[in-house]
Design an enzyme around this catalytic site. Structure first.
Site, PDB file in Angstrom:
ATOM      1  CB  ILE A  62       7.898  -8.286  -5.797  1.00 21.22           C
ATOM      2  CG1 ILE A  62       7.575  -8.469  -7.293  1.00 21.22           C
ATOM      3  CG2 ILE A  62       9.364  -8.618  -5.511  1.00 21.22           C
ATOM      4  CD1 ILE A  62       8.340  -7.543  -8.218  1.00 21.22           C
ATOM      5  CG  ASN A 116      12.665   0.229  -5.430  1.00 22.36           C
ATOM      6  OD1 ASN A 116      13.233   0.079  -6.508  1.00 22.36           O
ATOM      7  ND2 ASN A 116      11.351   0.224  -5.316  1.00 22.36           N
ATOM      8  CG  ASP A 169      12.284   1.022 -12.778  1.00 23.71           C
ATOM      9  OD1 ASP A 169      11.453   0.850 -11.867  1.00 23.71           O
ATOM     10  OD2 ASP A 169      12.512   2.121 -13.309  1.00 23.71           O
ATOM     11  CD  GLU A 191       5.249  -4.497  -4.690  1.00 21.99           C
ATOM     12  OE1 GLU A 191       4.074  -4.152  -4.464  1.00 21.99           O
ATOM     13  OE2 GLU A 191       5.821  -5.437  -4.118  1.00 21.99           O
TER      14      GLU A 191
HETATM   15  P1  GH3 Z   1       5.711  -6.923   0.920  1.00 18.56           P
HETATM   16  O1  GH3 Z   1       6.519  -8.148   0.999  1.00 18.56           O
HETATM   17  O2  GH3 Z   1       4.800  -6.763   2.072  1.00 18.56           O
HETATM   18  O3  GH3 Z   1       4.969  -6.819  -0.362  1.00 18.56           O
HETATM   19  O4  GH3 Z   1       6.732  -5.729   1.016  1.00 18.56           O
HETATM   20  P2  GH3 Z   1       7.104  -4.669  -0.109  1.00 18.56           P
HETATM   21  O5  GH3 Z   1       8.318  -3.955   0.340  1.00 18.56           O
HETATM   22  O6  GH3 Z   1       7.184  -5.328  -1.428  1.00 18.56           O
HETATM   23  O7  GH3 Z   1       5.795  -3.812  -0.121  1.00 18.56           O
HETATM   24  P3  GH3 Z   1       5.524  -2.275  -0.149  1.00 18.56           P
HETATM   25  O8  GH3 Z   1       4.114  -2.162  -0.629  1.00 18.56           O
HETATM   26  O9  GH3 Z   1       5.845  -1.686   1.160  1.00 18.56           O
HETATM   27  O10 GH3 Z   1       6.498  -1.674  -1.230  1.00 18.56           O
HETATM   28  C1  GH3 Z   1       6.297  -1.742  -2.579  1.00 18.56           C
HETATM   29  C2  GH3 Z   1       7.373  -0.933  -3.223  1.00 18.56           C
HETATM   30  O11 GH3 Z   1       7.313  -1.012  -4.628  1.00 18.56           O
HETATM   31  C3  GH3 Z   1       7.308   0.529  -2.893  1.00 18.56           C
HETATM   32  C4  GH3 Z   1       7.519   1.246  -4.214  1.00 18.56           C
HETATM   33  O12 GH3 Z   1       8.493   2.198  -4.133  1.00 18.56           O
HETATM   34  C5  GH3 Z   1       7.941   0.140  -5.150  1.00 18.56           C
HETATM   35  N1  GH3 Z   1       7.539   0.350  -6.524  1.00 18.56           N
HETATM   36  C6  GH3 Z   1       6.291   0.471  -7.003  1.00 18.56           C
HETATM   37  N2  GH3 Z   1       6.318   0.667  -8.337  1.00 18.56           N
HETATM   38  C7  GH3 Z   1       7.615   0.673  -8.722  1.00 18.56           C
HETATM   39  C8  GH3 Z   1       8.298   0.842  -9.984  1.00 18.56           C
HETATM   40  O13 GH3 Z   1       7.687   1.025 -11.046  1.00 18.56           O
HETATM   41  N3  GH3 Z   1       9.643   0.782  -9.982  1.00 18.56           N
HETATM   42  C9  GH3 Z   1      10.346   0.571  -8.831  1.00 18.56           C
HETATM   43  N4  GH3 Z   1      11.666   0.531  -8.886  1.00 18.56           N
HETATM   44  N5  GH3 Z   1       9.747   0.432  -7.642  1.00 18.56           N
HETATM   45  C10 GH3 Z   1       8.396   0.475  -7.585  1.00 18.56           C
HETATM   46 MG    MG Z   2       5.530  -6.286  -2.284  1.00 16.08          MG
HETATM   47 MG    MG Z   3       2.535  -4.374  -3.131  1.00 19.66          MG
HETATM   48 MG    MG Z   4       2.930  -4.320   0.177  1.00 27.19          MG
END
Ligand code: GH3
Ligand code: MG
Ligand code: MG
Ligand code: MG
Length: 297
Positions: free
Chosen positions: A170, A177, A186, A212
């Site tokens: 994503i 978030n 979520d 994600e």
């Molecule tokens: P990019 O376009 O580069 O993918 O940016 P991004 O913000 O999607 O990427 P990044 O890896 O920096 O952030 C991923 C986020 O996903 C950080 C984390 O808090 C969130 N996340 C991971 N698992 C869950 C979950 O189960 N629930 C929720 N609400 N957030 C989650």
């Molecule tokens: Mg991402």
């Molecule tokens: Mg990611």
């Molecule tokens: Mg990422």
């Protein structure tokens, strides 16, 4: 609940039917041992009661055949055995029978044994489901995915069929978030999961790979099919309005995009799952680098 009863003598059919039918069980009787296996495949019973005296094929031969086939392995088998057949009964346990019923039949004993076994088997099924699925999204989890992936690679090599793999992430999910809260994040994860399932075929294996990030295996799918599917996923998510609750319980409508990396395996050169995942991950990285909301092969 369906019970298949395979018995060599009339008393089995008579007594079992009066006991089980009276309790509301759906009963199927098979007298000819040659027909037991076929009947099990057709009827798909929840429990099998197998008379140890069956011969040609013997009850033990039937049992070992049932336990070696993936589709029948999990069906619990109760043997009907007398004191004289104790040695055979031990062999039956070794082959995977769960329990036994002795002659003369005693109604309460039969019903209790069936109840215990079905309770235990239901619990096993529930646990298996927990083991294979991701709790939040209901998609397959990474553990199950890796298991299936190995099987699909082997199939691909054997039958020279192509296999496609997608890694999907994503875009700017952290922002969702941070802006709307974790609960909303979520909710978006769940809605994206169901969007993915609605676009893909039943044969495709969709799993939550990490936070994600999702991983999708498309069996018997070549480059053209995989690119079409990935593009359809990307467009579906882009065109959909996602809804979640903000901190004041108000409906928030938001747009989300995804990036997808695709790799295709032709089954010719032996490749490890890690190599293929690495390739899809590399393509995903390029999709992010070149602006997100896109498919890269
Ligand atoms: P990019 O376009 O580069 O993918 O940016 P991004 O913000 O999607 O990427 P990044 O890896 O920096 O952030 C991923 C986020 O996903 C950080 C984390 O808090 C969130 N996340 C991971 N698992 C869950 C979950 O189960 N629930 C929720 N609400 N957030 C989650
Ligand atoms: Mg991402
Ligand atoms: Mg990611
Ligand atoms: Mg990422």
């Amino acid at each position: 609940m369906k019970v298949l009863i395979a018995g060599s003598t009339d008393d089995v059919e008579d007594i079992m039917s009066s006991i089980l039918l009276e309790e509301g069980y759906d009963c199927v009787f098979v007298k000819d041992s040659k027909e037991v296996i076929d009947n099990i495949y057709v009827e798909q019973p929840d429990v099998i009661i197998l008379d140890i005296l069956l011969s040609n094929p013997s009850s033990l031969e039937i049992l070992s055949q049932l336990k070696s086939a993936p589709s029948t392995r999990g069906i619990p088998v109760i043997l009907i055995a007398s004191k004289r057949s104790r040695l055979k009964l031990v062999k039956g346990y070794e082959l995977g029978a769960y329990d036994y019923i002795s002659r003369p039949f005693f109604k309460q004993e039969i019903l209790s044994r069936i109840k215990n076994i079905t309770f235990a088997c239901d619990r096993i099924k529930e646990l298996e489901k927990l083991l294979d699925r991701d709790y939040l999204t209901g998609l397959y989890n990474r553990r199950f995915f890796m298991e299936r992936f190995l099987e699909e690679i082997a199939w691909s090599v054997r039958y020279k069929e192509p296999l496609s793999l997608m890694m999907l992430d994503i875009d700017f999910f952290k922002r969702i978030n941070d802006t709307y809260g974790h609960g909303c994040g979520d909710e978006i994860l769940k809605q994206i999961s169901s969007a993915l399932l609605s676009v893909l075929r039943a044969e495709d294996i969709v799993a939550r790979y990490g936070g994600e990030e999702f991983i999708i295996l498309l069996p018997n799918t070549s480059a053209e099919g995989a690119i079409t599917a990935a593009e359809k996923l990307r467009a579906t998510v882009q065109n959909r309005t996602f809804v979640c609750k903000d901190s004041n319980n108000g409906d928030m409508r938001l747009s989300v995009t995804i990036s997808i990396g695709v790799t295709i395996y032709n089954g010719e050169t032996e490749l490890s799952p890690d190599r293929l995942i690495g390739q899809a991950d590399g393509a995903l990285y390029s999709a992010k680098e070149s602006g997100r909301n896109r498919v890269v092969v």
